[in-house]
Design an enzyme around this catalytic site. Structure first.
Site, PDB file in Angstrom:
ATOM      1  N   ARG A 161      56.416 -86.484  -7.704  1.00 32.00           N
ATOM      2  CA  ARG A 161      56.641 -85.717  -6.470  1.00 32.00           C
ATOM      3  C   ARG A 161      57.115 -84.301  -6.780  1.00 32.00           C
ATOM      4  NH1 ARG A 161      59.020 -89.521  -1.718  1.00 32.00           N
ATOM      5  NH2 ARG A 161      57.476 -91.156  -1.982  1.00 32.00           N
TER       6      ARG A 161
ATOM      7  N   ASP B 223      60.732 -85.818  -8.804  1.00 37.09           N
ATOM      8  CA  ASP B 223      61.461 -87.066  -8.549  1.00 37.09           C
ATOM      9  C   ASP B 223      61.649 -87.910  -9.810  1.00 37.09           C
ATOM     10  OD1 ASP B 223      58.826 -87.902  -8.826  1.00 37.09           O
ATOM     11  OD2 ASP B 223      59.086 -89.577  -7.454  1.00 37.09           O
TER      12      ASP B 223
ATOM     13  N   SER C  29      60.001 -94.927  -8.793  1.00 36.69           N
ATOM     14  CA  SER C  29      59.851 -93.562  -8.278  1.00 36.69           C
ATOM     15  C   SER C  29      61.196 -92.899  -7.975  1.00 36.69           C
ATOM     16  CB  SER C  29      58.942 -93.594  -7.050  1.00 36.69           C
ATOM     17  OG  SER C  29      58.639 -92.292  -6.651  1.00 36.69           O
ATOM     18  N   HIS C  30      61.397 -92.531  -6.719  1.00 31.82           N
ATOM     19  CA  HIS C  30      62.584 -91.773  -6.335  1.00 31.82           C
ATOM     20  C   HIS C  30      63.722 -92.681  -5.890  1.00 31.82           C
ATOM     21  CE1 HIS C  30      59.783 -92.672  -3.218  1.00 31.82           C
ATOM     22  NE2 HIS C  30      60.819 -92.815  -2.416  1.00 31.82           N
TER      23      HIS C  30
ATOM     24  N   LYS D  48      49.579 -88.175  -8.352  1.00 31.73           N
ATOM     25  CA  LYS D  48      50.169 -86.916  -7.920  1.00 31.73           C
ATOM     26  C   LYS D  48      51.026 -86.410  -9.066  1.00 31.73           C
ATOM     27  CE  LYS D  48      53.642 -89.401  -5.215  1.00 31.73           C
ATOM     28  NZ  LYS D  48      53.206 -90.564  -4.456  1.00 31.73           N
TER      29      LYS D  48
END
Ligand code: G1P
Ligand code: ZN
Length: 543
Positions: A282, A277, A113-114, A376
């Site tokens: 995100r 992200d 992810s981030h 998401k």
């Protein structure tokens, strides 16, 4: 082609967290580490055998190596068909979309992810199931259990596979199809939003920037915003995915996307700015001189859902993760639609979305989405805001302020204490749990505790229970403090403290957030004895 069986030993740390298995790259580089986890997935998820697997990642360091290994293991484990994003790329929401559109039995998304990337950064693997969403807990538990007794894995001996050219090829009996990572996703977006209205908005003097943060959304945003919707060239900044995300931290929040925030301030400020992200799930939404908190963004999109072509009559229901502010609850109450409070992590929205109980859902951690996929979706949120701006012809600030005038404002902030000692963090949570029965009716500063509990959730659709999901302390006038430990960190423990205070429609809505939350912040440190137990005087990150 020769199939090899390799002897191995379990690794004790392969329990997936909030969002898959996430570790330092060096951990994944240990001999057998990646293979053990992948074999645990293939051995426990029987529908994959003879089925279709989707494979891709956010392009970070180790993506290419992992894809080569996974393809050889997939072929040896009887997977019939593997769809791979060209160059090994697929954003998390696009992977979810591809799983659904191609009727795949599951997908592997290679991402942390981030979290920062590169040889000294993080890597991760997320397994998504046939609905396109993150594996539910019973699946991740089965995978983990297998990983704890694993003795062997199997793979085909083969030359490196070309994943850079579109088209089909065979690896043993498995068909590999290298697909355009953007096409299916971009087509889905055109069904969700009014592209003609957005194009018209972008053709005028409206100025926007999208920050891909050197990560996966660059190609998606260029294709959708610049090529299809006609946004000016240069609208997408940091648009070329890099293996180390240019040494940056691709987490779209005001702290990590400071350059973008600056573009929304001053004389030449743009009207709208957004970021996504590392893996594209995100989003951060900004207008001229305003940051839209993710909790507010969810509430505003839910309140205006009838602006989107996909929901002419509005939406049936919403869900938010427990620590997310209660702004969307106000909207649901006014509109008379269902509202669910789920534990942290997108996987808890899956059953509600599958059952048609909700259309929109979101988390305070910059996650917003709908039933179009089971993840998401950063660009979905950006397009939703553009659609809203195109229909309303108001500024971001006007939209947000009129929302607060109608529903009141939930002042909200998260205070993170990072990389604290794991034992201290667990001790802190245990101490809080012990205090819970004593807290109700207690007066703390000028507030009275209404309830104090350890959040437990029974999924209304499949009735599975998830307990110990975070400690909630609610006060009589609607304020809240929530404590939980992160399930995605890779170093020590991260304590997240979520603060929320509600001021009604008639209240003041232009105050400084940290000032409004000052008393709650102090209380949060005192109740949990944060300084005493962790040695930390103040949070490392405030968002
Ligand atoms: C964090 C967020 C959570 C989100 C997850 C994956 O998890 O808080 O909302 O679903 O990342 O993006 P945490 O580290 O808090 O367990
Ligand atoms: Zn992400």
């Amino acid at each position: 082609m020769h199939k090899t069986i390799v002897n191995t030993q379990p690794f004790s740390d392969q329990k997936p967290g909030t969002s898959g298995l996430r570790k330092r790259v060096a951990v994944f580089q240990q001999p057998h580490y990646l293979e053990n986890f992948i074999q645990s997935i293939f051995s426990t998820q029987s529908p994959l055998s003879g089925g279709t697997l989707v494979l891709g990642g956010d392009g970070r360091f180790y993506n290419q190596t992992a894809i080569q290994i996974i393809l050889r293991m997939a072929a040896a484990n009887g997977i019939a068909h593997c769809l791979v994003g060209q160059g090994g790329l697929l954003s998390t929401p696009a992977a979810s979309c591809v799983i659904r559109q191609h009727g795949a039995q599951g997908g592997l998304i290679l991402s942390a992810s981030h979290n920062p990337a590169g040889p000294s950064g993080d890597f991760g693997i997320k397994f998504n199931v046939a609905n396109g969403g993150p594996a539910p807990e019973k699946v991740t538990q089965a995978i983990y259990a297998y990983s704890q007794t694993i003795r062997q894995y199997t793979l085909l001996e083969a030359e490196p596979i070309n994943i850079h050219s579109l088209g089909k090829q065979h690896l043993g009996d498995m068909l590999i199809e290298v697909i355009d990572p953007v096409a299916d996703y971009a087509a889905l977006m055109t069904d969700q939003f009014d592209f003609a209205a957005i194009s018209e908005l972008l053709a005028g003097d409206f100025q926007m920037r999208f920050d891909a943060m050197h990560a996966i959304t660059g190609p998606y945003a260029q294709a959708i915003l610049e090529q299809r919707l006609g946004a000016q060239q240069g609208t997408v900044i940091h648009g070329t995915p890099q293996e180390d995300f240019a040494g940056q931290h691709p987490d779209p929040n005001p702290a990590h996307a400071a350059e973008l925030v600056e573009m929304t301030q001053g004389d030449n400020a743009v009207d709208f700015a957004a970021a996504s992200d590392g893996d594209g799930d995100r989003n951060m939404i900004l207008g001229k001189d305003i940051f839209v908190s993710p909790s507010d963004s969810l509430a505003i999109l839910a309140a205006n859902a009838n602006c989107f072509p996909a929901y002419p009559k509005g939406i049936v229901g919403v869900a938010r993760s427990m620590p997310t502010s209660q702004a969307v609850d106000q909207v649901a109450e006014h509109k008379g639609i269902a509202c669910y409070e789920t534990p942290t992590g997108w996987k808890f929205f899956g059953s509600l979305l599958d059952a048609g109980a909700i259309h929109f859902c979101g988390e305070e951690s910059f996650g917003t989405g709908s039933n179009h996929v089971r993840e998401k979706d950063g660009l979905w949120a950006v397009l939703a805001w553009l659609n809203l701006l195109a229909v309303k012809r108001q500024s971001v600030r006007q939209i947000v302020q009129s929302h607060w005038r109608e529903y009141g404002r939930h002042y909200y902030s998260r205070h993170d204490y990072e990389a604290i000692d794991q034992t201290c963090a667990e001790h802190l949570m245990d101490r809080l749990r012990e205090q819970l029965p004593m807290l109700p009716q207690t007066r703390l500063a000028d507030l009275t505790v209404a309830y104090a509990d350890d959040f437990s959730y029974v999924d209304p659709i499949d009735h599975t229970t998830s307990s110990q999901q975070g400690i909630r302390i609610g006060f009589t006038e609607g304020s809240r403090i929530v404590y939980r430990l992160s399930g995605t960190g890779t170093v020590g423990a991260t304590l997240r403290v979520y603060l929320e205070r509600y001021l009604p429609p008639t209240g003041q809505h232009d105050l400084d957030i940290q000032q409004v939350l000052g008393t709650l912040a102090t209380l949060s440190r005192e109740i949990a004895d944060i300084k005493q137990i962790t040695g930390r005087e103040r949070p490392d990150l405030i968002v």
